[in-house]
Write a protein that holds these residues in place. Structure first.
Motif, PDB file in Angstrom:
ATOM      1  N   CYS A 170     -21.127 -21.732  22.563  1.00  0.00           N
ATOM      2  CA  CYS A 170     -20.694 -22.172  21.241  1.00  0.00           C
ATOM      3  C   CYS A 170     -19.634 -23.263  21.330  1.00  0.00           C
ATOM      4  O   CYS A 170     -19.612 -24.190  20.538  1.00  0.00           O
ATOM      5  CB  CYS A 170     -20.114 -21.000  20.457  1.00  0.00           C
ATOM      6  SG  CYS A 170     -21.347 -19.830  19.887  1.00  0.00           S
ATOM      7  N   ASN A 171     -18.729 -23.116  22.295  1.00  0.00           N
ATOM      8  CA  ASN A 171     -17.628 -24.067  22.394  1.00  0.00           C
ATOM      9  C   ASN A 171     -17.114 -24.095  23.821  1.00  0.00           C
ATOM     10  O   ASN A 171     -17.650 -23.410  24.697  1.00  0.00           O
ATOM     11  CB  ASN A 171     -16.505 -23.708  21.415  1.00  0.00           C
ATOM     12  CG  ASN A 171     -15.867 -24.936  20.795  1.00  0.00           C
ATOM     13  OD1 ASN A 171     -15.633 -25.936  21.467  1.00  0.00           O
ATOM     14  ND2 ASN A 171     -15.580 -24.877  19.501  1.00  0.00           N
TER      15      ASN A 171
ATOM     16  N   SER B 275     -15.270 -19.579  21.225  1.00  0.00           N
ATOM     17  CA  SER B 275     -16.554 -19.150  21.769  1.00  0.00           C
ATOM     18  C   SER B 275     -16.716 -17.637  21.709  1.00  0.00           C
ATOM     19  O   SER B 275     -17.807 -17.138  21.426  1.00  0.00           O
ATOM     20  CB  SER B 275     -16.702 -19.622  23.217  1.00  0.00           C
ATOM     21  OG  SER B 275     -17.440 -20.819  23.276  1.00  0.00           O
TER      22      SER B 275
ATOM     23  N   CYS C 287     -17.651 -16.685  18.307  1.00  0.00           N
ATOM     24  CA  CYS C 287     -18.992 -17.176  17.985  1.00  0.00           C
ATOM     25  C   CYS C 287     -20.091 -16.323  18.610  1.00  0.00           C
ATOM     26  O   CYS C 287     -21.160 -16.159  18.035  1.00  0.00           O
ATOM     27  CB  CYS C 287     -19.121 -18.627  18.443  1.00  0.00           C
ATOM     28  SG  CYS C 287     -20.707 -19.399  18.055  1.00  0.00           S
TER      29      CYS C 287
ATOM     30  N   THR D 157     -24.799 -21.818  16.586  1.00  0.00           N
ATOM     31  CA  THR D 157     -23.822 -22.587  17.355  1.00  0.00           C
ATOM     32  C   THR D 157     -23.531 -23.932  16.699  1.00  0.00           C
ATOM     33  O   THR D 157     -22.438 -24.477  16.829  1.00  0.00           O
ATOM     34  CB  THR D 157     -24.317 -22.821  18.791  1.00  0.00           C
ATOM     35  OG1 THR D 157     -25.620 -23.409  18.745  1.00  0.00           O
ATOM     36  CG2 THR D 157     -24.398 -21.520  19.561  1.00  0.00           C
TER      37      THR D 157
ATOM     38  N   TYR E 152     -21.352 -23.041  13.339  1.00  0.00           N
ATOM     39  CA  TYR E 152     -20.209 -22.132  13.445  1.00  0.00           C
ATOM     40  C   TYR E 152     -18.875 -22.871  13.330  1.00  0.00           C
ATOM     41  O   TYR E 152     -18.687 -23.954  13.873  1.00  0.00           O
ATOM     42  CB  TYR E 152     -20.233 -21.385  14.780  1.00  0.00           C
ATOM     43  CG  TYR E 152     -19.027 -20.479  14.953  1.00  0.00           C
ATOM     44  CD1 TYR E 152     -18.996 -19.218  14.372  1.00  0.00           C
ATOM     45  CD2 TYR E 152     -17.899 -20.911  15.655  1.00  0.00           C
ATOM     46  CE1 TYR E 152     -17.878 -18.407  14.497  1.00  0.00           C
ATOM     47  CE2 TYR E 152     -16.781 -20.098  15.784  1.00  0.00           C
ATOM     48  CZ  TYR E 152     -16.779 -18.849  15.193  1.00  0.00           C
ATOM     49  OH  TYR E 152     -15.670 -18.048  15.312  1.00  0.00           O
TER      50      TYR E 152
ATOM     51  N   THR F   8     -29.325 -20.359  23.141  1.00  0.00           N
ATOM     52  CA  THR F   8     -27.877 -20.517  23.008  1.00  0.00           C
ATOM     53  C   THR F   8     -27.234 -19.129  22.918  1.00  0.00           C
ATOM     54  O   THR F   8     -27.929 -18.112  23.061  1.00  0.00           O
ATOM     55  CB  THR F   8     -27.508 -21.314  21.744  1.00  0.00           C
ATOM     56  OG1 THR F   8     -27.866 -20.531  20.588  1.00  0.00           O
ATOM     57  CG2 THR F   8     -28.246 -22.651  21.693  1.00  0.00           C
ATOM     58  N   HIS F   9     -25.956 -19.108  22.644  1.00  0.00           N
ATOM     59  CA  HIS F   9     -25.285 -17.829  22.393  1.00  0.00           C
ATOM     60  C   HIS F   9     -25.895 -17.112  21.187  1.00  0.00           C
ATOM     61  O   HIS F   9     -25.698 -15.895  21.028  1.00  0.00           O
ATOM     62  CB  HIS F   9     -23.790 -18.059  22.139  1.00  0.00           C
ATOM     63  CG  HIS F   9     -22.964 -18.069  23.390  1.00  0.00           C
ATOM     64  ND1 HIS F   9     -21.772 -18.768  23.501  1.00  0.00           N
ATOM     65  CD2 HIS F   9     -23.120 -17.463  24.587  1.00  0.00           C
ATOM     66  CE1 HIS F   9     -21.248 -18.586  24.697  1.00  0.00           C
ATOM     67  NE2 HIS F   9     -22.050 -17.803  25.377  1.00  0.00           N
ATOM     68  N   ASP F  10     -26.631 -17.842  20.342  1.00  0.00           N
ATOM     69  CA  ASP F  10     -27.245 -17.233  19.150  1.00  0.00           C
ATOM     70  C   ASP F  10     -28.150 -16.061  19.517  1.00  0.00           C
ATOM     71  O   ASP F  10     -28.284 -15.102  18.744  1.00  0.00           O
ATOM     72  CB  ASP F  10     -28.088 -18.268  18.381  1.00  0.00           C
ATOM     73  CG  ASP F  10     -27.254 -19.420  17.865  1.00  0.00           C
ATOM     74  OD1 ASP F  10     -26.017 -19.325  17.909  1.00  0.00           O
ATOM     75  OD2 ASP F  10     -27.847 -20.424  17.425  1.00  0.00           O
TER      76      ASP F  10
END
Length: 535
Positions: free
Chosen positions: A276-277, A283, A286, A293, A296, A503-505
């Motif tokens: 995310c960051n 992050s 998130c 991402t 957010y 992603t982190h999603d």
């Protein structure tokens, strides 16, 4: 009697000589007082990091002290407004002393607590002989001296010229110092982040401004309830998942350096995903957010339910285990058990966290209930990576063993970082081993191990080091992180075959699927299990 008369004459002479002074002299005196009285702990912490055995270390320590002086001079110049100056300085003495005592003893509390008794109890912790002694010597005596001095301000025109001139020169000097020493100071900053609270009173002022911005200046969002009644079928509640979140673990090195021994020891699949960051707090928030991402932001994330809220409502038992980084805003609304750590040392390792805290929690779980254990590992401490691992896993040599990374080659820095990855690998093997023991003891329980990092790390690529670059210009090394998933239900290599732009999603929706939670928050197209089934 003669001795007392002599002593009185000395004190009287000092106060007489100081009875009148120009505002420039007062600011100069207060500058040195602030540095010597309130900021020595920070200077000592920097000294402990850089040492004194090289010219670079001596220059960096001198730069730190000089910068503190200029910073204090700038602060005192900005508040040098004739009707308010003495009052503001006395307030600064008091705040600085409270912060100095609080940082030294760890006796901190929230002055904005709404419960009067909680506020009073926190205030009571400060009434010790040590603190009262500090009040006398660091607040009362300097305040009395300052109030006795008759400050010569000069004309209004001269005051304006002085105010603008001193402020501009101080800012220019600070900018020049930062420009000249940026590359040398940056690694020391990363290593001494936990000591920044000792920069008195500037850390307090910075935190206060952030608090005001967060409370009053950020956009006001209505709180979004995504789902008020998520459920888990009674026949599918026997699920236990361990989510491990590390810091500063970049995907390319971790997967190439670590994945083979991990595959041999545990049934896991690993892929690269986008974080995310590039810095910790954003992050981490998130990872547990249902915002993508791309969309957010910290403000939006705090104004809607997150994964832990939904899981808590569904009846999942959530355990947050961390060495030093607690869950903060993530846990405000959810019912989460923060398990106390039995380690009595000042600096406990992640290995002790796993063997003492995690193992105990796992052994006490109810197998018939849904359980989520979140292990938040300490960050791979940049730039002094060699502090992050025991010598037993240090197979890569030579290493960089100083915070002054300019004295190290990139090869030494990378070797230290790879040794840190060795340590993370060993921790994951131990974590999985305990989970397998639990699985063997309760064969009907569905288990899974998930591992990721909240951001990556630069190691000299493009001249960049460490992390924290703005996301829109951040290199891939700071954004691309590993995602490991160990679950016997998954077909071999199905994740790597189906992964496309993950992603982190994916984490929140994958966990919702694993726990069989029926909720409006769930998106099948972001769920790794569903994606695997389609391939």
């Amino acid at each position: 009697m003669h001795y007392m008369d002599f002593k009185f004459k000395i004190v009287n002479t000092i106060f007489s000589s100081m009875s009148k002074a120009s505002i420039q002299s007062v600011i100069l005196f207060l500058t040195f007082w602030n540095v010597l009285a309130y900021n020595i702990p920070f200077v000592v912490s920097v000294y402990n990091i850089v040492g004194h055995q090289s010219l670079s270390a001596v220059l960096l320590l001198s730069f730190t002290i000089f910068s503190l002086c200029i910073l204090n001079m700038l602060f005192l110049t900005l508040i040098s407004i004739k009707p308010l100056f003495k009052v503001l300085v006395v307030m600064q003495f008091l705040i600085s002393t409270i912060l100095l005592y609080s940082n030294a003893t760890g006796k901190q509390y929230n002055p904005f607590a709404f419960d009067f008794y909680e506020w009073l109890e926190g205030l009571g912790r400060f009434f010790t002989f040590h603190f009262l002694l500090m009040l006398v010597f660091l607040v009362c005596l300097p305040s009395f001296t300052l109030l006795k001095i008759q400050i010569k301000w000069g004309s209004l025109k001269n005051n304006i010229i002085r105010w603008v001139g001193y402020s501009s020169i101080s800012i220019l000097i600070l900018w020049c110092c930062f420009y000249l020493f940026e590359t040398r100071w940056s690694p020391v900053y990363h290593e001494s982040r936990s000591s920044l609270r000792n920069i008195v009173p500037f850390h307090f002022l910075d935190s206060s401004l952030k608090f005001i911005k967060q409370q009053y200046l950020n956009p006001i969002y209505d709180f979004t309830i995504i789902d008020s009644s998520p459920t888990i079928p009674s026949s599918k509640r026997n699920t236990t998942v361990v989510l491990v979140v590390a810091e500063s673990v970049r995907a390319d090195m971790f997967l190439s350096h670590t994945i083979n021994p991990l595959i041999q020891s545990i049934n896991t699949q690993g892929i690269t995903i986008e974080a995310c960051n590039t810095y910790h707090t954003s992050s981490l928030q998130c990872i547990f957010s249902f915002l993508s991402t791309e969309s957010y932001s910290d403000s939006k994330g705090k104004h809607q339910q997150n994964l832990l809220d939904i899981m808590s409502l569904a009846g999942v038992n959530i355990y947050w285990l961390a060495n030093e980084n607690q869950c903060g805003d993530l846990c405000i609304k959810a019912s989460i058990e923060r398990v106390p750590f039995d380690c009595q040392k000042k600096d406990c390792s992640d290995e002790e966290l796993v063997n003492m805290r995690y193992h105990r929690v796992l052994s006490e779980l109810s197998p018939s209930e849904p359980n989520l254990i979140i292990l938040h590992l300490k960050n791979i401490s940049s730039p002094l990576y060699s502090k992050s691992y025991p010598k037993s896993v240090g197979s890569n040599h030579p290493t960089c063993d100083t915070a002054l990374v300019s004295q190290c080659t990139d090869t030494q820095l990378i070797n230290s970082y790879k040794n840190s990855l060795n340590y993370v690998t060993q921790l994951l093997i131990d974590i999985n081993s305990y989970l397998e023991e639990f699985q063997n003891k309760y064969p009907t329980v569905e288990t899974a191990l998930v591992f990721t990092s909240n951001h990556g790390e630069s190691l000299g690529e493009g001249g960049l080091y460490f992390h924290g670059a703005p996301k829109n210009i951040a290199p891939k090394e700071q954004l691309m992180v590993p995602l490991l998933l160990s679950d016997s239900r998954l077909n071999s290599d199905c994740i790597s075959k189906s992964a496309n732009g993950f992603t982190h999603d994916q984490i929140v929706h994958t966990l919702l699927h694993k726990f069989n939670i029926a909720t409006k928050a769930y998106k099948a197209n972001a769920d790794i299990y569903t994606t695997c089934e389609q391939h």
